[in-house]
Write a protein that holds these residues in place. Structure first.
Motif, mmCIF file in Angstrom:
data_model
loop_
_atom_site.group_PDB
_atom_site.id
_atom_site.type_symbol
_atom_site.label_atom_id
_atom_site.label_comp_id
_atom_site.label_asym_id
_atom_site.label_seq_id
_atom_site.Cartn_x
_atom_site.Cartn_y
_atom_site.Cartn_z
ATOM 1 N N SER A 37 15.799 5.289 -17.669
ATOM 2 C CA SER A 37 16.495 3.978 -17.846
ATOM 3 C C SER A 37 15.356 3.526 -17.185
ATOM 4 O O SER A 37 16.281 2.569 -16.703
ATOM 5 N N VAL A 38 13.467 3.551 -17.671
ATOM 6 C CA VAL A 38 13.322 2.004 -17.437
ATOM 7 C C VAL A 38 14.235 1.021 -18.025
ATOM 8 O O VAL A 38 14.341 -0.618 -17.927
ATOM 9 N N HIS A 39 14.867 1.167 -19.999
ATOM 10 C CA HIS A 39 15.655 0.279 -20.129
ATOM 11 C C HIS A 39 17.027 0.716 -19.775
ATOM 12 O O HIS A 39 17.433 1.952 -20.076
ATOM 13 N N ALA A 40 17.276 -0.451 -18.816
ATOM 14 C CA ALA A 40 18.536 -0.163 -17.559
ATOM 15 C C ALA A 40 19.995 0.905 -18.541
ATOM 16 O O ALA A 40 20.446 1.116 -18.114
ATOM 17 N N HIS A 87 28.932 -7.146 -21.186
ATOM 18 C CA HIS A 87 27.922 -6.379 -21.722
ATOM 19 C C HIS A 87 26.901 -5.332 -21.243
ATOM 20 O O HIS A 87 26.518 -6.594 -20.902
ATOM 21 N N HIS A 88 26.642 -4.608 -21.246
ATOM 22 C CA HIS A 88 24.835 -4.585 -20.254
ATOM 23 C C HIS A 88 23.647 -4.411 -20.923
ATOM 24 O O HIS A 88 23.466 -4.662 -21.820
ATOM 25 N N ILE A 89 22.964 -5.337 -20.541
ATOM 26 C CA ILE A 89 22.021 -6.230 -21.289
ATOM 27 C C ILE A 89 20.782 -5.867 -20.325
ATOM 28 O O ILE A 89 19.972 -5.868 -18.679
ATOM 29 N N GLY A 90 20.295 -4.389 -21.038
ATOM 30 C CA GLY A 90 19.509 -4.080 -19.338
ATOM 31 C C GLY A 90 17.497 -3.911 -20.645
ATOM 32 O O GLY A 90 16.495 -3.151 -19.865
ATOM 33 N N ARG A 91 17.063 -4.530 -21.450
ATOM 34 C CA ARG A 91 16.250 -3.938 -22.253
ATOM 35 C C ARG A 91 14.991 -5.470 -21.488
ATOM 36 O O ARG A 91 13.879 -4.985 -21.533
ATOM 37 N N PHE A 92 15.653 -6.498 -21.527
ATOM 38 C CA PHE A 92 14.546 -7.290 -20.839
ATOM 39 C C PHE A 92 15.182 -8.284 -19.935
ATOM 40 O O PHE A 92 16.501 -8.263 -19.165
ATOM 41 N N GLU A 93 14.843 -8.280 -18.850
ATOM 42 C CA GLU A 93 14.420 -9.577 -17.924
ATOM 43 C C GLU A 93 15.336 -10.415 -18.198
ATOM 44 O O GLU A 93 14.394 -11.079 -18.355
ATOM 45 N N GLY A 95 15.519 -13.669 -16.551
ATOM 46 C CA GLY A 95 14.850 -14.655 -15.760
ATOM 47 C C GLY A 95 13.778 -15.065 -16.903
ATOM 48 O O GLY A 95 13.458 -15.981 -16.555
ATOM 49 N N SER A 96 12.768 -14.125 -17.011
ATOM 50 C CA SER A 96 12.117 -14.383 -17.558
ATOM 51 C C SER A 96 11.612 -13.314 -19.127
ATOM 52 O O SER A 96 11.104 -13.900 -20.591
ATOM 53 N N ALA A 97 12.776 -12.680 -20.138
ATOM 54 C CA ALA A 97 12.325 -12.632 -21.393
ATOM 55 C C ALA A 97 12.510 -11.300 -21.440
ATOM 56 O O ALA A 97 11.846 -10.558 -22.473
ATOM 57 N N GLN A 98 11.394 -11.194 -20.487
ATOM 58 C CA GLN A 98 10.130 -9.901 -20.291
ATOM 59 C C GLN A 98 11.208 -8.579 -20.790
ATOM 60 O O GLN A 98 11.591 -8.032 -20.577
ATOM 61 N N ASN A 99 10.441 -7.929 -21.894
ATOM 62 C CA ASN A 99 10.671 -6.382 -21.770
ATOM 63 C C ASN A 99 10.180 -5.549 -20.465
ATOM 64 O O ASN A 99 9.109 -5.884 -20.067
ATOM 65 N N PHE A 100 11.152 -4.558 -19.770
ATOM 66 C CA PHE A 100 11.258 -4.689 -18.636
ATOM 67 C C PHE A 100 10.068 -3.016 -18.923
ATOM 68 O O PHE A 100 9.517 -2.716 -18.382
ATOM 69 N N ASN A 101 10.061 -2.811 -20.780
ATOM 70 C CA ASN A 101 8.961 -1.657 -20.286
ATOM 71 C C ASN A 101 7.428 -2.204 -20.961
ATOM 72 O O ASN A 101 7.495 -1.201 -22.417
ATOM 73 N N ARG A 102 6.990 -3.120 -20.537
ATOM 74 C CA ARG A 102 5.790 -3.929 -20.996
ATOM 75 C C ARG A 102 5.600 -4.333 -20.725
ATOM 76 O O ARG A 102 5.990 -4.442 -19.047
ATOM 77 N N ASN A 103 3.853 -4.430 -20.137
ATOM 78 C CA ASN A 103 3.117 -5.416 -19.567
ATOM 79 C C ASN A 103 2.497 -4.582 -17.907
ATOM 80 O O ASN A 103 2.761 -5.114 -16.930
ATOM 81 N N PHE A 104 3.034 -3.740 -17.513
ATOM 82 C CA PHE A 104 2.669 -2.517 -16.638
ATOM 83 C C PHE A 104 0.792 -3.112 -16.585
ATOM 84 O O PHE A 104 -0.252 -3.118 -17.411
ATOM 85 N N TYR A 105 0.484 -2.356 -14.947
ATOM 86 C CA TYR A 105 -0.647 -3.199 -14.789
ATOM 87 C C TYR A 105 -1.857 -2.365 -15.831
ATOM 88 O O TYR A 105 -1.724 -0.616 -15.837
ATOM 89 N N ASP A 106 -2.549 -2.637 -16.700
ATOM 90 C CA ASP A 106 -3.910 -2.396 -17.463
ATOM 91 C C ASP A 106 -5.268 -1.306 -16.902
ATOM 92 O O ASP A 106 -5.468 -1.862 -16.161
ATOM 93 N N LEU A 107 -4.545 0.524 -16.295
ATOM 94 C CA LEU A 107 -5.476 0.874 -15.539
ATOM 95 C C LEU A 107 -6.626 0.831 -15.227
ATOM 96 O O LEU A 107 -7.784 0.451 -14.991
ATOM 97 N N PHE A 108 -6.612 0.949 -16.962
ATOM 98 C CA PHE A 108 -8.219 1.230 -17.769
ATOM 99 C C PHE A 108 -9.299 -0.117 -17.235
ATOM 100 O O PHE A 108 -9.668 -0.210 -16.851
ATOM 101 N N ALA A 109 -8.111 -1.390 -17.689
ATOM 102 C CA ALA A 109 -9.227 -2.779 -17.516
ATOM 103 C C ALA A 109 -9.519 -2.703 -16.125
ATOM 104 O O ALA A 109 -10.405 -3.167 -15.312
ATOM 105 N N LEU A 110 -8.309 -2.417 -15.161
ATOM 106 C CA LEU A 110 -9.029 -2.506 -13.301
ATOM 107 C C LEU A 110 -10.103 -1.371 -12.731
ATOM 108 O O LEU A 110 -10.230 -1.511 -12.085
ATOM 109 N N VAL A 111 -10.059 -0.044 -13.622
ATOM 110 C CA VAL A 111 -10.676 0.790 -13.170
ATOM 111 C C VAL A 111 -12.248 0.585 -13.458
ATOM 112 O O VAL A 111 -13.091 1.033 -13.025
ATOM 113 N N GLN A 112 -12.271 0.794 -14.924
ATOM 114 C CA GLN A 112 -13.967 0.280 -15.649
ATOM 115 C C GLN A 112 -15.039 -0.743 -14.938
ATOM 116 O O GLN A 112 -15.403 0.467 -15.335
#
Length: 371
Positions: A37-40, A87-93, A95-112
C-alpha cells in the motif's frame, strides 16, 4: 520476530508519523523485503501483509525460516491520512501532488561513480561491495520533506534484500505483475504461484518507481561494468498488482499470502517442499506492448469484456452511452492480448483511460507509467 519503528520528518509542529517494520527469521541467509500500500488507497496488499505475518510467525516458531523476511504492512502513513469529503486520496501526496510510487532515490546514479575501484573478479564480493556502496549513498541523503524521508526509510529497509516485493492493486483488475526482463526467470515461479494473468516486463519505465530502482541498479551496473567484472542479479524485485481496489477479502488474502510462502519455499528462504507450480495461463509480454484504451467521448461506461480474459484486436471493450443524445460509441482494442485492468469509474470524461490490454509486441516509447 522484532518490531522496529522508523520516524519520518515532522511536516508541521505537533505532528509525527513513522513506519513500522516486522523482522522474521535469522540474518545471514537470504533477505526478503515485502511492503504494501505505497498507494495508500490500495488495500488488498495490506490484508495480505497481515495474513503473511501470521504465517511467518508460525514458521519462525517452528524453526523453518532460513533467512530474514521484513514486512512493512503500512508503507504510506502519509497517504492513509489524506481524505477529501470522505474520499480517500492515497495515490498522490496532497502537498506536492507527487505520486507516492515515483522519484525514489536512483541507486544506480548514486552507486555508479563510487563502485568501480571496489569491484573484482569475485561475484559474491562484488555483491557485498555494491550493497555497501548503496548503504553509504543512502546514509548520505538528507531528506527535506516528510515524503522524501518516507522514501528514504523504505529504501534503507530494502536496498540489501535479495527479493523485494511491492504489493499494489489496480482500480478494477485481474492479478498481474511487473518486473525486469533480466530477472524474469527468477520471478516467473512467483507469477505462477500468484496466478498472474499478465506479466509485464520492462527494464526502466522511467520515473523511479519502488520495484524498479532495486533491480535496475544491478542491471545498470552490469551494463556499465559487466564486460570486466561479474555483477549478479542482486535484487529480484517485482510489483504484484493484487486485483482491484474493492477486492479485499480473507479468501484473496489467504491465497496471495500462501502464494508468497510457496515462492519463498521455492527459493529456499523457508524450509520444506514447495507446492507444484500452477500453469502460467498467459506468457509474459513487454510493458511497452500494453495498450491503454481511452474514451473518445463522455458518457456512461458499459464494459463488454471482462478482466483476465483474452481479447482479439478489434474486439469491443466498452460502450460509452450518452443518455441525452442517444449515442452509443463502442471502444475496441487494437491489439490482441489479456484485458488485465479497467477503470473502476462507470462514468467517462472525454479522454479518460478506460482499460488496458497486454499485447505481445512493444510499440510504446518514453515513460510507461500512468499518472
Amino acid at each position: 520476530m522484532q518490531t522496529q519503528n522508523h520516524s519520518l520528518t515532522s511536516p508541521t509542529l505537533g505532528t509525527q508519523r513513522y513506519l513500522t517494520s516486522f523482522h522474521y527469521g535469522p540474518g545471514g541467509g537470504q533477505k526478503v523485503y515485502i511492503h504494501s500500500s505505497v498507494h495508500a488507497a490500495e488495500l488488498p496488499g495490506m490484508l495480505v501483509s497481515w495474513a503473511l505475518r501470521r504465517k511467518l510467525a508460525a514458521l519462525e516458531a517452528t524453526g523453518k525460516l532460513r533467512g530474514e523476511v521484513v514486512i512493512v504492512p503500512v508503507a504510506n502513513p502519509i497517504g492513509l491520512n489524506q481524505y477529501l469529503f470522505n474520499h480517500h486520496i492515497g495515490r498522490f501526496e496532497s502537498g506536492s501532488a507527487q505520486n507516492f510510487n515515483r522519484n525514489f532515490y536512483d541507486l544506480f546514479a548514486l552507486v555508479q561513480p563510487l563502485i568501480e575501484e571496489r569491484l573484482s573478479d569475485d561475484i559474491d564480493r562484488n555483491r557485498t561491495a555494491i550493497r555497501a556502496a548503496m548503504r553509504e549513498a543512502l546514509d548520505a541523503q538528507r531528506p527535506a520533506t516528510e515524503l522524501e524521508s518516507q522514501r528514504l526509510a523504505l529504501q534503507r529497509l530494502s536496498y540489501d534484500a535479495d527479493v523485494v516485493l511491492d504489493l499494489h492493486c489496480d482500480k478494477d483488475a485481474t492479478t498481474y505483475i511487473y518486473t525486469n526482463p533480466e530477472i524474469w526467470p527468477e520471478v516467473e515461479p512467483l507469477a505462477r504461484y500468484i496466478e498472474a494473468k499478465a506479466s509485464l516486463l520492462t527494464l526502466n519505465s522511467i520515473g523511479n518507481p519502488f520495484d524498479e530502482i532495486h533491480s535496475f541498479c544491478w542491471s545498470g551496473l552490469r551494463n556499465r561494468f559487466g564486460n570486466r567484472f561479474p555483477i549478479p542479479n542482486g535484487s529480484i524485485s517485482a510489483t504484484l498488482e493484487l486485483r482491484g481496489q474493492p477486492d479485499v477479502s480473507y479468501e484473496f488474502a489467504e491465497h496471495d499470502a500462501q502464494a508468497i510462502i510457496e515462492y519463498l519455499t521455492h527459493r529456499g528462504v523457508i524450509a520444506g517442499t514447495p507446492a507444484p507450480q500452477p500453469v502460467l495461463e498467459f506468457s509474459a509480454t513487454p510493458r511497452a506492448g500494453s495498450e491503454r484504451i481511452f474514451a473518445p467521448v463522455s458518457g456512461v461506461v458499459v464494459f463488454r469484456s471482462e478482466v483476465g480474459r483474452w481479447v482479439e484486436a478489434g474486439q469491443p471493450i466498452a460502450d460509452i452511452v450518452d443518455p441525452i443524445t442517444d449515442t452509443v460509441v463502442t471502444v475496441p482494442c487494437t491489439v490482441a492480448g489479456v484485458l488485465y485492468a479497467r477503470n473502476l469509474s462507470r462514468f467517462a470524461t472525454a479522454g479518460m483511460e478506460v482499460a488496458r490490454v497486454a499485447g505481445a509486441k512493444a510499440f510504446r516509447t518514453g515513460s510507461l507509467l500512468g499518472a
